[in-house]
Design a protein around this motif. Structure first.
Motif, short mmCIF file in Angstrom:
data_model
loop_
_atom_site.label_atom_id
_atom_site.label_comp_id
_atom_site.label_asym_id
_atom_site.label_seq_id
_atom_site.Cartn_x
_atom_site.Cartn_y
_atom_site.Cartn_z
N TYR A 1 1.77 6.23 -2.54
CA TYR A 1 0.67 7.01 -1.98
C TYR A 1 -0.49 6.09 -1.58
O TYR A 1 -1.04 6.21 -0.49
N GLU A 2 -0.85 5.19 -2.47
CA GLU A 2 -1.99 4.33 -2.18
C GLU A 2 -1.70 3.37 -1.02
O GLU A 2 -2.61 2.97 -0.29
N THR A 3 -0.42 3.03 -0.82
CA THR A 3 -0.05 2.16 0.30
C THR A 3 -0.23 2.88 1.63
O THR A 3 -0.82 2.34 2.58
N PRO B 1 -1.74 11.88 1.50
CA PRO B 1 -2.34 10.61 1.91
C PRO B 1 -3.15 10.71 3.19
O PRO B 1 -4.20 10.06 3.32
#
Length: 252
Positions: free
Chosen positions: A83-85, A117
């Motif tokens: 998700y953070e990517t 995201p």
């Protein structure tokens, strides 16, 4: 149509004065036994290109080919970002676009795992660049169902991963990549009142939900037409009001 990947620097500088950009976000994951792994990217990017063919000064950005697909990982062959990517990738791309002078960005999403995201990245960019206009079509598969007559689909309102609706639009956009003789799906028992946080293996044993055997190219073309028309109309409406969607009482 103006696709950034296919342009030279000369063509960009001497072509249209682009003030809008459209970004397709897809995935690479199992879509049953009959649809290609890149279905979500193919649908979103092809829809984006069809929209750009009708909207002046709209630049088509390179699609994001891999999304957040951890919840499909029980089925081979899944590629996934964290998700953070994906949030970071979206923010970097939007920042690059804004720094190149384009401050109106439309995100054409093709995959359910990307919705959260996209929301986080868009909100973050709006805080950093409040003058930016960021719009997203989060779930074309839901929007198409709302725009089409109620009797268009035969099973589960056309919904499902690699189901009737998604297979139909695939038959309209990239039929040469589909193996309908292997189409199979199941309709899961999901409640309407709450949202179960499932992994996909809990819903199906074949990588597809809904009923892809009911898909037709004709249904897919109807989906394509209403979706492209809706987005093109949105751009026309925004141009007419100079992208002023605030209320008269707003000071922003």
């Amino acid at each position: 149509m103006s696709t950034l990947q296919k342009m030279t620097g000369h063509q960009y500088l001497n072509g249209s004065k682009y003030d809008k950009a459209i970004l397709a976000v897809g995935s690479c994951e199992n879509h049953g036994f009959h649809l290609p792994f890149g279905t979500d990217t193919f649908v979103s990017s092809m829809l984006a290109e069809k929209v750009a063919a009708e909207v002046p000064d709209l630049l088509v950005l390179p699609p994001i080919n891999v999304g957040v697909s951890e919840h499909y990982a029980h089925f081979p062959f899944t590629l996934t970002l964290r998700y953070e990517t994906l949030i970071a990738v979206l923010k970097d791309i939007m920042t690059s676009v804004i720094k190149n002078g384009i401050k109106k960005i439309f995100i054409m999403n093709g995959h359910d795992g990307n919705i959260a995201p996209i929301e986080v990245a868009a909100r973050s960019i709006k805080m950093e660049y409040p003058e930016a206009k960021i719009v997203s079509l989060d779930a074309w598969w839901v929007t198409a169902g709302k725009l089409l007559p109620a009797n268009t689909f035969e099973v589960w309102d056309g919904l499902g991963h690699a189901g009737e609706g998604e297979t139909s639009i695939g038959l309209a956009l990239f039929p040469e990549l589909i193996e309908m003789e292997h189409a199979r799906g199941v309709v899961p028992n999901l409640p309407d009142s709450v949202d179960i946080k499932w992994n996909f293996a809990e819903l199906t044993d074949c990588g597809a939900t809904g009923d892809p055997t009911k898909a037709t190219q004709e249904k897919g073309k109807l989906m394509e037409e209403v979706l492209v028309k809706a987005v093109v109309t949105f751009f026309k409406d925004m141009e007419e009001c100079n992208w002023k969607y605030n209320s008269p009482q707003s000071a922003l």
